[in-house]
Scaffold this motif. Structure first.
Motif, mmCIF file in Angstrom:
data_model
loop_
_atom_site.group_PDB
_atom_site.id
_atom_site.type_symbol
_atom_site.label_atom_id
_atom_site.label_comp_id
_atom_site.label_asym_id
_atom_site.label_seq_id
_atom_site.Cartn_x
_atom_site.Cartn_y
_atom_site.Cartn_z
ATOM 1 N N LYS A 1 0.562 -1.436 -0.331
ATOM 2 C CA LYS A 1 -0.144 -0.085 0.220
ATOM 3 C C LYS A 1 1.002 1.366 -0.298
ATOM 4 O O LYS A 1 2.121 0.791 0.446
ATOM 5 C CB LYS A 1 -0.554 -0.238 1.305
ATOM 6 C CG LYS A 1 0.001 -0.160 2.737
ATOM 7 C CD LYS A 1 -1.260 -0.123 3.500
ATOM 8 C CE LYS A 1 -0.859 -0.020 4.321
ATOM 9 N NZ LYS A 1 0.411 -1.674 5.531
ATOM 10 N N GLU A 2 0.238 1.731 -0.567
ATOM 11 C CA GLU A 2 0.666 3.622 -0.586
ATOM 12 C C GLU A 2 1.373 3.845 0.945
ATOM 13 O O GLU A 2 0.952 3.919 1.974
ATOM 14 C CB GLU A 2 0.186 4.763 -1.134
ATOM 15 C CG GLU A 2 -0.700 4.650 -2.363
ATOM 16 C CD GLU A 2 -1.564 5.346 -3.067
ATOM 17 O OE1 GLU A 2 -2.044 6.638 -2.034
ATOM 18 O OE2 GLU A 2 -1.557 5.582 -3.810
ATOM 19 N N ASP B 1 4.785 5.310 -3.347
ATOM 20 C CA ASP B 1 4.566 6.532 -3.445
ATOM 21 C C ASP B 1 2.972 6.204 -4.327
ATOM 22 O O ASP B 1 2.194 6.655 -3.346
ATOM 23 C CB ASP B 1 4.879 7.111 -4.742
ATOM 24 C CG ASP B 1 4.811 8.575 -4.479
ATOM 25 O OD1 ASP B 1 4.762 9.028 -4.282
ATOM 26 O OD2 ASP B 1 4.138 8.179 -5.994
ATOM 27 N N ARG B 2 3.130 5.238 -4.950
ATOM 28 C CA ARG B 2 1.447 5.207 -5.809
ATOM 29 C C ARG B 2 1.181 3.823 -6.036
ATOM 30 O O ARG B 2 1.735 3.071 -6.156
ATOM 31 C CB ARG B 2 1.681 6.266 -7.011
ATOM 32 C CG ARG B 2 1.059 7.163 -6.747
ATOM 33 C CD ARG B 2 0.119 8.279 -5.535
ATOM 34 N NE ARG B 2 -1.278 8.262 -6.163
ATOM 35 C CZ ARG B 2 -1.251 8.792 -7.762
ATOM 36 N NH1 ARG B 2 -1.241 9.318 -7.808
ATOM 37 N NH2 ARG B 2 -2.962 8.758 -8.257
#
Length: 316
Positions: free
Chosen positions: A52-53, A207-208
């Motif tokens: 997850k981010e 990050d994303r």
């Protein structure tokens, strides 16, 4: 009193040019980063997102997986073809199977017994003919039986010799090539199956995440972006009059709201093309509007994030 004098000196330096020390050159900008974008090799439905981010990951950690059923079946089929090719090569290398050889040997033994009997009958007929008890027809009949028995033995001996020999060189070469091709197909199928589990090529911070489980991810479309350590850089703009004083490799001081003290960076890039200026410059006044983009890689793992406004100056 000292504070008043310092204040007066500052006022005089501001009002009267050239009086007092010049303030240090500073440039404003923001933090940027070079991301690593991780995409699948082949298209497919995403089974599960493993990160997850904001997660910190290491190189080799699983980022996401794709559907595997089709590729598992292809691998099983390829491995079966390898077994078939391996069995064919083994069969050509050893000749006929043992059961087939036993059948030929049994037939040869019977033919040899028939030959022995035919030889005895012919010899007896010849002796009886000499004594006048056997006709010429009987002798000829026994001679024909002897010849047939001899031919049968010769045929079976030749057949047994061929069955015991391995295949010819050309057949063996073809079988070996077929086995190598089958093994290569199986290896490719294994690689394609392994590619359905996508791992991080480098450590850093997630990050994303661009897709969710159940969505179709096209080939080469980024699913996860990673911010590696040491890839943070300050991007700022230098006026034309100050650009000539900078050199790539120069040490810079970086300050920002909430930044650590003594934050430094190394100048890594100076643009050659100006920005925010008319295309044609005829005067000194127009040159004053020139600015050049510059980049400086931030030293160390600061924990800062891209987008942070910063102020940059030459390190003293």
């Amino acid at each position: 009193m000292n504070q008043i004098l310092a204040w007066l000196a500052a006022v005089v330096a501001f009002v009267v040019p050239g009086v007092g020390s010049a303030p240090p050159q500073v440039w404003n900008g923001y933090l940027e980063a070079d991301y690593v974008y991780v995409a699948p090799v082949t298209p497919g439905v995403i089974d599960e997102i493993k990160v997850k981010e904001g997660d910190r990951i290491a190189a080799g950690d699983v980022l996401f997986t794709q559907s595997r059923a089709q590729y598992s079946a292809a691998l099983a089929a390829s491995e079966a073809q390898v077994e078939v090719a391996r069995a064919n090569l083994a069969n050509l290398s050893t000749g006929s199977r043992e059961n087939e050889l036993q059948v030929i040997r049994a037939s040869l033994a019977k033919a040899q017994a028939d030959l022995s009997l035919a030889a005895s009958n012919y010899q007896r007929s010849v002796e009886l003919q000499k004594q006048g008890f056997a006709s010429n027809a009987k002798v000829d009949q026994d001679k024909a039986a002897l010849d047939a028995a001899t031919a049968q033995v010769n045929q079976l001996e030749a057949q047994l010799g061929v069955a015991e020999l391995p295949a010819r060189d050309a057949q063996r070469v073809g079988a070996e090539a077929a086995l190598k091709a089958a093994e290569a197909d199986a290896q490719r199928a294994q690689v394609q199956l392994d590619d359905r589990t996508v791992r991080a090529p480098i450590g850093g911070v997630v990050d994303r995440v661009f897709y969710d489980a159940g969505e179709m991810a096209p080939a080469a479309a980024p699913v996860v972006s990673i911010l590696p350590p040491g890839e943070l850089k300050a991007r700022f703009f230098v006026p034309e009059k100050e650009r000539a004083a900078l050199r790539v490799g120069e040490r810079l001081a970086v300050t920002c709201d909430g930044c650590p003290d003594d934050l430094t960076a190394t100048l890594t890039y100076l643009a050659t093309d100006p920005e925010h200026t008319p295309p044609i410059i005829f005067s000194t006044e127009e040159r004053a509007r020139l600015v050049f983009m510059a980049e400086a890689r931030v030293d160390g793992d600061t924990g800062l994030l891209p987008g942070q406004p910063v102020t940059v100056k030459v390190s003293q």
